[in-house]
Design a protein around this motif. Sequence first.
Motif, PDB file in Angstrom:
ATOM      1  N   SER A 138       0.832  -1.206   0.000  1.00 25.02           N
ATOM      2  CA  SER A 138       0.000   0.000   0.000  1.00 25.02           C
ATOM      3  C   SER A 138       0.867   1.256   0.000  1.00 25.02           C
ATOM      4  N   TYR A 181     -11.628   3.864  -0.561  1.00 26.46           N
ATOM      5  CA  TYR A 181     -11.095   2.588  -0.092  1.00 26.46           C
ATOM      6  C   TYR A 181     -11.765   2.188   1.219  1.00 26.46           C
ATOM      7  N   MET A 358      -3.736   4.166   2.314  1.00 25.74           N
ATOM      8  CA  MET A 358      -4.754   4.501   1.315  1.00 25.74           C
ATOM      9  C   MET A 358      -5.436   5.826   1.656  1.00 25.74           C
TER      10      MET A 358
END
Length: 411
Positions: A138, A181, A358
């Motif tokens: 990520s 997300y 995110m």
Amino acid sequence: MKLQIDGDRLWGTLMEMGQVGRDGDGVNRLALNDANKEGRDLFTGWLRDEGLEIQVDRIGNIFGVREGTDRDEPPVMVGSHLDTVREAGVFDGALGVLSGLEIVRLLNQEDVETRRAVAVAAFTNEEGARFQPDMMGSMVFTGLLDAEKAWAASDDDGVTVKDELQRIGYLGHDELDAGHYLELHVEQGPVLHSEGVEVGVVEGVQGMAWWDGEYTGEANHAGTTPLHLRRDALLAASELCLRLRETAERLGEGSVATMGRLHPRPDIRNVVPGGAFFTVDFRQYKRELYEEGQETVAELIRDVAERHGLEHSLTQTVDAKPVMFDPGMVDLVESKTKELRLSYRVMHSGAGHDAQFMSHICPTAMVFVPSIGGRSHCPEERTLRADCVNGANVLLRCVLELSTGFNRTSQ
Ligand SMILES: [Zn+2]
């Protein structure tokens, strides 16, 4: 009629993934090892069965994309990770990824057309158990870590991330964007289970600061050196340990401080310790208090050294600031939880998750479900089937709203 998660199918999928990398009681799918490849292959097979377009990026993150009618908007992304620590349980990470898969299966089965695409993500090396840093996938996806740097990370045997990505066939070059997300995850702590609450609406991830420190005094004879002439590094480190606890209590608001390692030198029974290496871990979810705590801890370490007439060295190795999720997304999770008449509490995550990175690029939130006894990162990690299904239903409703809604501008 509102769509509902197929509990049997979700549970069956989870248990099947939980057999991959099984080693005795635990699961061993360390990032990019053979079992992790097997888990990835199983997952991409399931994505393919649903007719999804599979994308793999430069760090091996896998995305299954179910197109929407509006091709110009980035997808609503749901996911987590499929790698595990050594001797892991079956829920950490896999629950979030496979709930995303279950949502897509349901959308296909019920022929639901969404305006925006829905992407199911499995991020590479969230755990950091084999390669550091953790949450590598990520971090690269969100541009907070260069892929080249991540590729160069090596395990204890000197094998690099890039070697392993190539070997297992997951070194890709796709580039994807995310509009929102969402991540469903087991709590990995005792709060929900002990309070008998079904869902955690996660509004942020607490900050974490790490230090390596060393006190240096003078090693000397334990029999002949009078107390007032000693420069005992272990004595100072012990005082520090106690005062760290007091400091965390005084700061309050859930502050925690831990001296997890302490090594005296020379570590001989009849020698006054001339040196002491120690680590300090401090965590707090409120931004201002986190900053204050960081300063206080560093000052305390210096202050104790001075009081004991010691030299000291101090290196801060981690400064991961607290993350607050997008309030609109947190509200969305809360409202969908209420719709489902589930009991919930708004809370912070004590552990790091892909969602925290995110949140730097798109509105993000997390859903927690109870971990029995708060156990995780061990074979005893358990979450009730009903709780997994509850969490997936919250996720489903959020995804439906975000992917079909026309007027939602949650930024
Ligand atoms: Zn996890």
